[in-house]
Design a protein around this motif. Structure first.
Motif, mmCIF file in Angstrom:
data_model
loop_
_atom_site.group_PDB
_atom_site.id
_atom_site.type_symbol
_atom_site.label_atom_id
_atom_site.label_comp_id
_atom_site.label_asym_id
_atom_site.label_seq_id
_atom_site.Cartn_x
_atom_site.Cartn_y
_atom_site.Cartn_z
ATOM 1 N N GLN A 23 0.826 -1.193 0.000
ATOM 2 C CA GLN A 23 0.000 0.000 0.000
ATOM 3 C C GLN A 23 0.866 1.251 0.000
ATOM 4 O O GLN A 23 1.860 1.344 0.697
ATOM 5 C CB GLN A 23 -0.899 0.016 1.242
ATOM 6 N N SER A 24 0.519 2.230 -0.783
ATOM 7 C CA SER A 24 1.213 3.509 -0.765
ATOM 8 C C SER A 24 0.190 4.615 -0.600
ATOM 9 O O SER A 24 -0.933 4.506 -1.050
ATOM 10 C CB SER A 24 2.004 3.699 -2.066
ATOM 11 N N ARG A 25 0.582 5.684 0.019
ATOM 12 C CA ARG A 25 -0.369 6.749 0.321
ATOM 13 C C ARG A 25 -0.620 7.668 -0.867
ATOM 14 O O ARG A 25 -1.645 8.303 -0.953
ATOM 15 C CB ARG A 25 0.170 7.572 1.498
ATOM 16 N N ALA A 26 0.358 7.760 -1.731
ATOM 17 C CA ALA A 26 0.192 8.658 -2.864
ATOM 18 C C ALA A 26 0.956 8.127 -4.051
ATOM 19 O O ALA A 26 1.987 7.492 -3.895
ATOM 20 C CB ALA A 26 0.690 10.057 -2.502
ATOM 21 N N PRO A 27 0.468 8.407 -5.249
ATOM 22 C CA PRO A 27 1.211 7.958 -6.413
ATOM 23 C C PRO A 27 2.489 8.745 -6.590
ATOM 24 O O PRO A 27 2.593 9.895 -6.182
ATOM 25 C CB PRO A 27 0.225 8.205 -7.567
ATOM 26 N N LEU A 128 -4.031 1.300 -7.144
ATOM 27 C CA LEU A 128 -3.151 1.802 -6.093
ATOM 28 C C LEU A 128 -2.673 3.204 -6.422
ATOM 29 O O LEU A 128 -2.695 4.108 -5.576
ATOM 30 C CB LEU A 128 -1.967 0.851 -5.944
ATOM 31 N N ALA A 129 -2.233 3.413 -7.671
ATOM 32 C CA ALA A 129 -1.739 4.717 -8.094
ATOM 33 C C ALA A 129 -2.836 5.775 -8.043
ATOM 34 O O ALA A 129 -2.579 6.943 -7.756
ATOM 35 C CB ALA A 129 -1.155 4.623 -9.501
ATOM 36 N N ALA A 130 -4.080 5.354 -8.321
ATOM 37 C CA ALA A 130 -5.206 6.293 -8.300
ATOM 38 C C ALA A 130 -5.710 6.594 -6.894
ATOM 39 O O ALA A 130 -6.551 7.469 -6.712
ATOM 40 C CB ALA A 130 -6.356 5.735 -9.151
#
Length: 337
Positions: A23-27, A128-130
Motif C-alpha cells: 500500500q502507498s499513500r500517494a502515487p 493503487l496509483a489512483a
C-alpha cells in the motif's frame, strides 16, 4: 518488502498466486505508485514472478486437477479411486505418467500465470496509483476486481492447462479425456471446432473463483501474519513469518475458494457437443447444484489438501520473486534527458 530495504512491509496485499504492491499513500511521478515502479512495469514483474512460482508449484496443480475430477457426478463409494490424498495421488501420477507427469500442462500454466497475474497486477497497481485502495474496503474490492479481469483474460490458457493435466493412461483416467497432442494443438483444435467462444468455455467458473479467493486472502493474510509474529513463532519481517502467515491464511482461503475451484475445473474439462455447449453442465450454478446433489457437499471440497498446500508456498514464492525483480528495476539509473 519496502522498496530498497530488506524488511517486509506490514501488509503486502497478496492475491492468490501473486503478490500485489504494498500500500502507498500517494502515487509517485508520472502516475506510478510510491516506490517508483509504474503499473506497466508491475504488469511485467508480476507476470514474471507468477511464472517463476508456477514452475515449483505446478505438480500440486496436476494432483489437484485429478482429485477434483475423480468420481465426477457419482455418489461416494460407487467409483474407483486411483487418487487418494495428495502424496498418494502424486505417486499415482508418477507411476502412470513418469516423473515428468507432475509437470503436465506446465507450458499452459506458465501462459496462464503470465496473462492472469500480469493483468491482475497491472489493474491493482493502477487502482493503487489512483488512490482507490485508500477507501474503506478498497483493497479487497480492487483485488477482487483485478482478479476477475485477470481470470477472464487468462481463461483460454487455464482451459488448455486443465485439459492437459487431466490426460493420462486409461487405467487411471478421471474426467473427460480431450487427448490433445500439445499446447499449440489444443488451442488449434478448440478454435477450429468451436471458434473464439470455445476458448472461453468455463470462464463463468473462473471469474468467481479468483475474485472470491483474492478477497478471502486479502482479508486474512495480514492478520494471520501478525498473529504468527505475536505468538513469537518467527521473527517480525522474516520470510518464515510470511510463509507461516500464508499457511494460516490458507485455511480460510482454501475453505472459501475450493468449491469454486472444483466447479471451475469441471466446467473447463467437461465434454462438449458440436455447438460447443457442455454435455454435463449448463453453467456455474448448474454445475454447483449437480455436484452437491450427486456427490454431496464434500464433493465440492475434492482436492482441498492440494489447494491448501499450494497457497502458502506459491504466495510466498511470488512475493519473493516479485520483490527481487522490483528492487532490480528500482536500482536502474533513470534515463537521460
Amino acid at each position: 518488502m519496502a522498496a530498497g530495504t530488506g524488511t517486509l512491509a506490514p501488509f503486502p496485499a497478496a492475491l492468490p498466486e501473486f503478490p500485489c504492491p504494498p500500500q502507498s499513500r500517494a502515487p509517485g511521478p508520472q502516475g506510478s505508485p510510491a516506490g517508483g515502479v509504474p503499473p506497466a512495469a508491475d504488469l511485467v514483474l508480476g507476470a514474471a514472478a507468477g511464472c517463476m512460482a508456477c514452475v515449483l508449484t505446478n505438480p500440486l496443480e496436476v494432483v489437484k486437477t485429478r482429485l477434483q475430477l475423480q468420481g465426477e457426478l457419482r455418489a461416494p463409494g460407487t467409483y474407483p479411486r486411483p487418487y487418494r490424498g495428495v502424496l498418494r495421488a502424486a505417486g499415482a501420477v508418477c507411476r502412470a505418467d513418469g516423473l515428468r507427469g507432475l509437470q503436465k500442462g506446465l507450458a499452459a500454466g506458465l501462459l496462464y500465470q503470465g496473462l492472469m497475474n500480469g493483468v491482475r497486477f497491472y489493474c491493482y497497481s493502477c487502482a493503487l496509483a489512483a488512490g482507490w485502495t485508500g477507501w474503506p474496503g478498497g483493497t479487497v474490492v480492487a483485488g477482487a476486481v483485478a482478479g476477475a479481469v485477470g481470470a477472464f483474460v487468462g481463461s483460454p490458457a487455464y482451459l488448455v492447462k486443465t485439459h492437459l493435466q487431466a490426460q493420462t493412461l486409461a487405467a487411471v483416467a478421471v474426467g473427460h479425456q480431450h487427448n490433445h497432442e500439445s499446447i499449440s494443438g489444443a488451442f488449434e483444435s478448440i478454435y477450429r471446432q468451436h471458434g473464439v467462444a470455445g476458448l472461453w468455455r468455463g470462464v463463468t467458473g473462473a471469474v468467481p473463483r479468483v475474485a472470491v479467493g483474492s478477497a478471502a486472502q486479502l482479508a486474512t493474510f495480514a492478520s494471520a501474519k501478525d498473529w504468527v509474529c505475536e505468538h513469537q513463532w518467527f521473527g517480525e519481517g522474516s520470510w518464515a513469518a510470511v510463509l507461516a502467515g500464508g499457511m494460516v491464511s490458507g485455511v480460510a482461503v482454501a475453505v472459501t475458494m475450493t468449491p469454486f475451484d472444483v466447479v471451475s475445473t469441471r466446467l473447463y474439462n467437461q465434454p462438449v457437443d458440436a455447438d460447443g455447449a457442455g454435455k454435463l453442465y449448463r453453467g456455474f450454478w448448474d454445475c454447483f447444484v449437480q455436484i452437491s446433489s450427486k456427490e454431496g457437499l464434500l464433493g465440492l471440497y475434492k482436492g482441498i489438501g492440494a489447494v491448501y498446500l499450494r497457497l502458502g508456498p506459491h504466495t510466498v514464492l511470488s512475493l519473493f520473486f516479485w520483490d527481487e525483480l522490483r528492487k532490480m528495476v528500482q536500482q536502474q539509473p533513470p534515463p537521460g534527458p
